[in-house]
Design a protein around this motif. Structure first.
Motif, PDB file in Angstrom:
ATOM      1  N   GLY A   1       6.082  40.203  13.819  1.00  0.00           N
ATOM      2  CA  GLY A   1       6.633  39.320  15.029  1.00  0.00           C
ATOM      3  C   GLY A   1       8.197  38.691  15.199  1.00  0.00           C
ATOM      4  N   TRP A   2       9.105  38.165  15.653  1.00  0.00           N
ATOM      5  CA  TRP A   2      10.001  37.406  15.782  1.00  0.00           C
ATOM      6  C   TRP A   2      10.265  36.018  15.959  1.00  0.00           C
ATOM      7  CZ3 TRP A   2       8.743  42.290  17.487  1.00  0.00           C
ATOM      8  CH2 TRP A   2       9.168  43.274  16.828  1.00  0.00           C
ATOM      9  N   PHE A   3      11.114  35.439  15.183  1.00  0.00           N
ATOM     10  CA  PHE A   3      11.063  34.531  14.751  1.00  0.00           C
ATOM     11  C   PHE A   3      12.443  34.125  14.803  1.00  0.00           C
ATOM     12  CE2 PHE A   3       7.315  35.545  12.715  1.00  0.00           C
ATOM     13  CZ  PHE A   3       6.682  35.042  13.110  1.00  0.00           C
ATOM     14  N   SER A   4      13.055  32.789  15.580  1.00  0.00           N
ATOM     15  CA  SER A   4      14.053  31.891  15.343  1.00  0.00           C
ATOM     16  C   SER A   4      14.654  31.528  13.624  1.00  0.00           C
ATOM     17  CB  SER A   4      14.397  31.032  16.064  1.00  0.00           C
ATOM     18  OG  SER A   4      13.100  29.819  15.899  1.00  0.00           O
ATOM     19  N   GLU A   5      15.435  31.224  13.971  1.00  0.00           N
ATOM     20  CA  GLU A   5      16.099  31.154  12.368  1.00  0.00           C
ATOM     21  C   GLU A   5      15.362  29.975  11.486  1.00  0.00           C
ATOM     22  OE1 GLU A   5      20.543  30.069  11.919  1.00  0.00           O
ATOM     23  OE2 GLU A   5      21.244  32.437  12.279  1.00  0.00           O
ATOM     24  N   ASP A   6      15.090  28.882  12.339  1.00  0.00           N
ATOM     25  CA  ASP A   6      13.692  27.715  12.157  1.00  0.00           C
ATOM     26  C   ASP A   6      12.398  28.535  11.784  1.00  0.00           C
ATOM     27  OD1 ASP A   6      13.053  28.086  14.602  1.00  0.00           O
ATOM     28  OD2 ASP A   6      13.160  26.074  14.852  1.00  0.00           O
ATOM     29  N   GLY A   7      12.270  29.751  11.442  1.00  0.00           N
ATOM     30  CA  GLY A   7      11.232  30.256  11.712  1.00  0.00           C
ATOM     31  C   GLY A   7      10.073  29.833  12.623  1.00  0.00           C
ATOM     32  N   ARG A   8      10.210  29.385  13.875  1.00  0.00           N
ATOM     33  CA  ARG A   8       8.977  29.406  14.941  1.00  0.00           C
ATOM     34  C   ARG A   8       9.546  30.558  15.775  1.00  0.00           C
ATOM     35  NH1 ARG A   8       8.420  24.538  15.463  1.00  0.00           N
ATOM     36  NH2 ARG A   8       9.780  22.272  14.362  1.00  0.00           N
ATOM     37  N   PRO A   9       8.125  31.025  16.220  1.00  0.00           N
ATOM     38  CA  PRO A   9       8.094  32.114  16.788  1.00  0.00           C
ATOM     39  C   PRO A   9       8.651  32.399  18.090  1.00  0.00           C
ATOM     40  CG  PRO A   9       5.634  31.162  15.922  1.00  0.00           C
ATOM     41  CD  PRO A   9       6.777  30.412  15.790  1.00  0.00           C
ATOM     42  N   ILE A  10       9.476  33.579  18.395  1.00  0.00           N
ATOM     43  CA  ILE A  10      10.325  33.224  19.769  1.00  0.00           C
ATOM     44  C   ILE A  10       9.806  33.113  21.617  1.00  0.00           C
ATOM     45  CG2 ILE A  10      11.742  35.522  20.927  1.00  0.00           C
ATOM     46  CD1 ILE A  10      13.083  33.702  18.843  1.00  0.00           C
TER      47      ILE A  10
ATOM     48  N   PRO B   1       6.809  25.870  19.545  1.00  0.00           N
ATOM     49  CA  PRO B   1       5.462  26.681  19.109  1.00  0.00           C
ATOM     50  C   PRO B   1       5.611  26.358  17.523  1.00  0.00           C
ATOM     51  CG  PRO B   1       7.382  27.866  19.637  1.00  0.00           C
ATOM     52  CD  PRO B   1       7.111  27.433  19.948  1.00  0.00           C
ATOM     53  N   GLU B   2       4.607  26.256  16.481  1.00  0.00           N
ATOM     54  CA  GLU B   2       4.595  25.538  15.752  1.00  0.00           C
ATOM     55  C   GLU B   2       5.328  26.856  14.918  1.00  0.00           C
ATOM     56  OE1 GLU B   2       3.897  23.074  13.993  1.00  0.00           O
ATOM     57  OE2 GLU B   2       3.808  22.155  15.842  1.00  0.00           O
ATOM     58  N   PRO B   3       6.045  26.086  13.505  1.00  0.00           N
ATOM     59  CA  PRO B   3       6.878  27.357  12.346  1.00  0.00           C
ATOM     60  C   PRO B   3       5.612  28.460  12.093  1.00  0.00           C
ATOM     61  CG  PRO B   3       7.220  24.803  11.694  1.00  0.00           C
ATOM     62  CD  PRO B   3       6.380  24.790  13.411  1.00  0.00           C
ATOM     63  N   LEU B   4       6.191  29.257  10.704  1.00  0.00           N
ATOM     64  CA  LEU B   4       5.246  29.369  10.225  1.00  0.00           C
ATOM     65  C   LEU B   4       5.239  28.937   8.530  1.00  0.00           C
ATOM     66  CD1 LEU B   4       8.097  32.701   9.604  1.00  0.00           C
ATOM     67  CD2 LEU B   4       5.162  32.517  10.093  1.00  0.00           C
ATOM     68  N   PRO B   5       3.536  28.861   8.173  1.00  0.00           N
ATOM     69  CA  PRO B   5       3.006  27.771   7.228  1.00  0.00           C
ATOM     70  C   PRO B   5       4.913  27.903   6.337  1.00  0.00           C
ATOM     71  CG  PRO B   5       1.426  30.272   8.057  1.00  0.00           C
ATOM     72  CD  PRO B   5       2.454  29.685   8.649  1.00  0.00           C
ATOM     73  N   ALA B   6       4.533  27.183   5.106  1.00  0.00           N
ATOM     74  CA  ALA B   6       5.281  26.753   4.318  1.00  0.00           C
ATOM     75  C   ALA B   6       5.375  27.879   3.581  1.00  0.00           C
ATOM     76  CB  ALA B   6       5.227  25.615   3.152  1.00  0.00           C
TER      77      ALA B   6
ATOM     78  N   PHE C   1      10.165  34.231   4.313  1.00  0.00           N
ATOM     79  CA  PHE C   1      11.170  34.916   6.101  1.00  0.00           C
ATOM     80  C   PHE C   1      12.830  34.059   5.884  1.00  0.00           C
ATOM     81  CE2 PHE C   1      12.547  33.060   9.843  1.00  0.00           C
ATOM     82  CZ  PHE C   1      12.894  34.057  10.280  1.00  0.00           C
ATOM     83  N   ARG C   2      13.262  33.187   4.925  1.00  0.00           N
ATOM     84  CA  ARG C   2      14.244  32.602   4.765  1.00  0.00           C
ATOM     85  C   ARG C   2      14.962  33.856   3.851  1.00  0.00           C
ATOM     86  NH1 ARG C   2      13.251  26.584   4.948  1.00  0.00           N
ATOM     87  NH2 ARG C   2      13.134  25.851   7.575  1.00  0.00           N
ATOM     88  N   ALA C   3      13.839  34.076   2.895  1.00  0.00           N
ATOM     89  CA  ALA C   3      14.985  34.556   1.462  1.00  0.00           C
ATOM     90  C   ALA C   3      14.832  35.864   2.212  1.00  0.00           C
ATOM     91  CB  ALA C   3      14.131  33.845   0.448  1.00  0.00           C
ATOM     92  N   GLN C   4      13.525  36.443   2.639  1.00  0.00           N
ATOM     93  CA  GLN C   4      14.142  38.513   2.962  1.00  0.00           C
ATOM     94  C   GLN C   4      14.609  38.858   3.888  1.00  0.00           C
ATOM     95  OE1 GLN C   4      10.214  39.330   1.827  1.00  0.00           O
ATOM     96  NE2 GLN C   4      10.229  38.336   0.191  1.00  0.00           N
ATOM     97  N   VAL C   5      14.457  37.710   5.358  1.00  0.00           N
ATOM     98  CA  VAL C   5      15.130  38.031   6.195  1.00  0.00           C
ATOM     99  C   VAL C   5      16.035  37.416   6.349  1.00  0.00           C
ATOM    100  CG1 VAL C   5      14.398  38.616   8.429  1.00  0.00           C
ATOM    101  CG2 VAL C   5      12.555  38.773   6.631  1.00  0.00           C
ATOM    102  N   VAL C   6      15.966  36.307   7.042  1.00  0.00           N
ATOM    103  CA  VAL C   6      17.281  34.705   7.470  1.00  0.00           C
ATOM    104  C   VAL C   6      18.617  35.746   6.643  1.00  0.00           C
ATOM    105  CG1 VAL C   6      17.813  33.212   7.631  1.00  0.00           C
ATOM    106  CG2 VAL C   6      15.299  33.545   8.366  1.00  0.00           C
ATOM    107  N   GLN C   7      18.191  34.847   5.439  1.00  0.00           N
ATOM    108  CA  GLN C   7      19.447  35.235   4.699  1.00  0.00           C
ATOM    109  C   GLN C   7      20.392  36.136   4.921  1.00  0.00           C
ATOM    110  OE1 GLN C   7      19.007  33.771   0.541  1.00  0.00           O
ATOM    111  NE2 GLN C   7      18.121  31.242   1.591  1.00  0.00           N
TER     112      GLN C   7
END
Length: 479
Positions: free
Chosen positions: A292-301, A436-441, A447-453
């Motif tokens: 899936g594709w998500f914005s920086e805050d982890g919410r689905p595009i 939409p709701e963000p990804l589970p914790a 997602f933040r550690a492996q993708v966003v950063q």
């Protein structure tokens, strides 16, 4: 007579000897004692000075000769030349020839799926029957790969001399090929893994005329530009909202199989700046294995609702409290937005929901209402024909529910689209859509550690390099 001649010869010899002795009398006087003749009683040999000189000279000549002659002989000897050895083939007795059987080359018929073709069409093109189709589907163990075929996909058929099916090959997915061979009713299925790799590319563009022009200038294909627009279509109206100076940066990949180009891949990360607002998208593999594709805050595009449910050419009528009706010629409210598009253009469900109404509605023509939750519904009018869904059936966002037409009160083909909250129409272009709701914790942290950063760092580096390049170019122009 003989005696007289002998006496004469002896007299001549004696005369010659006397004459020689007289001529060389001084030598004979000095060397008379050198005589080795046996004239009278022999005296012991005495080594006088002359004898020593003769002996030394003889020894010297002998020594010098013993040294010089071998050296001279070696110097005069010609250089040794290595003898070339020629290898001559020997005629051997011939062995009895071995009887070898040439490998059989199988004649596979490669068929490429054309748009609109089904699996049955492919089999019939090879002279095979529907019974063969069913036999392959039953024996494959993966009916899904056979039911969902797409244009460009290849199927290889191996036929017997009588036209019967001996084997079939097809791709189960990008990295696995399945081969089925038939021996009567018995089928043997083998799987072959194929090496697949993804090669990343980076593109940056600035809008000066259109998104496609900027994308092509950045080296992107039209298909990849469409994927970029698809990602951000929930936030950006690429017909109405684009501004000159808008920019994008995209990291995407291409797929190669066995070292050869296979097809375009997906967008890995993207950033789009529209009228000063920044939007981002990152690809992420979820725990269930899907992407899936998500914005920086982890919410689905993918938002809960499409901003625009149809590909259109222009907005023919805005949401308005009062407008002149083009058919009735009366001032009345227009509680939706009209999107002009060619007849037959697909209309998509704006969000997940249940078909609440499907049929004819005065003024709207062919009309569909979808209930999304307890308070929100969407409505679609003037369809030329409906999709396959029935009233009460659940539909997913993006499902085709009908096609653009001009039924009802309409002067041209278009979609009349309404967004309703508690049955009250709202302007679809301005209404605040629920997030939409963000990804589970746990997944969000991953997602933040492996993708966003890491991807965000790459995007920032690219932006910095682009700005430096522009600044450098501006400075050179000023100089």
């Amino acid at each position: 007579m003989g005696e007289r001649n002998e006496a004469a010869r002896s007299a001549r010899k004696l005369a010659m000897r006397r004459k020689a002795q007289k001529r060389h009398s001084h030598f004979y006087e000095r060397c008379a004692h050198w005589s080795f003749g046996c004239h009278g009683e022999a005296e012991p040999i005495r080594w006088h000075r002359e004898r020593w000189i003769l002996a030394g000279t003889a020894l010297l000549i002998t020594a010098v000769s013993g040294f010089l002659i071998p050296a001279w002989a070696s110097a005069m000897r010609p250089d040794s030349v290595s003898t070339a050895h020629a290898v001559l083939p020997l005629a051997l007795p011939k062995a009895a020839p071995e009887v070898t059987q040439a490998a059989t080359v199988e004649d596979w018929h490669i068929v490429q799926v054309q748009p609109g073709q089904t699996l049955s069409d492919l089999f019939q093109s090879q002279g095979l029957s529907l019974t063969d189709v069913q036999h392959v589907v039953d024996q494959s163990g993966d009916a899904k790969a056979l039911h969902h075929i797409s244009p460009g996909q290849e199927f290889d058929f191996l036929l017997d001399s009588d036209g019967s099916l001996k084997g079939i090959r097809f791709d189960k997915d990008e990295s696995n090929r399945s081969t089925m061979r038939f021996d009567g009713d018995k089928a043997t299925v083998t799987a072959e893994a194929r090496e697949v790799e993804r090669r990343e590319h980076v593109a940056h563009g600035t809008i000066d005329s259109s998104l496609f022009a900027a994308g092509n200038k950045a080296g992107m294909s039209n298909q990849m530009v469409l994927k970029l627009a698809e990602l951000f279509k929930y936030d950006i109206d690429f017909v109405q909202d684009l501004r000159e100076g808008d920019s994008f940066t995209v990291i995407y990949d291409d797929v190669y199989r066995d070292g050869a180009y296979l097809h375009e891949g997906d967008i890995v990360a993207a950033e789009f700046v529209n009228d000063g607002d920044r939007y981002t998208a990152y690809r992420f593999k979820k725990d269930d294995g899907s992407y899936g594709w998500f914005s920086e805050d982890g919410r689905p595009i993918q938002k809960s609702f499409l901003r625009i449910p149809v590909d259109f050419t222009r907005i023919s009528s805005q949401f308005s409290a009062a407008r002149m009706h083009p058919v009735l010629g009366l001032m009345r409210a227009h509680k939706g937005v009209d999107y002009a598009a060619p007849t037959g253009t697909p209309i998509h469900a704006a969000g997940d929901g249940v078909v609440k109404f499907k049929g004819w509605m005065n003024g709207y023509g062919n009309f569909v209402i979808i209930q999304h939750n307890g308070s929100i519904s969407t409505a679609y009018g003037h369809m030329s024909k409906f999709g396959p869904e029935k009233v009460g059936q659940r539909v997913s966002q993006g499902a085709v529910i009908g096609f653009v037409g001009m039924t009802g009160l309409a002067t041209g083909p278009h979609l009349h689209y309404e967004f309703r909250v508690n049955d009250v129409q709202r302007d679809p272009q301005k209404v605040t859509l629920p997030k939409p709701e963000p990804l589970p914790a746990a997944q969000l942290a991953k997602f933040r550690a492996q993708v966003v950063q890491p991807q965000l760092a790459r995007l920032k580096t690219l932006d910095t390099n682009i700005k430096l390049a522009k600044a450098s170019g501006t400075k050179r122009n000023d100089d």
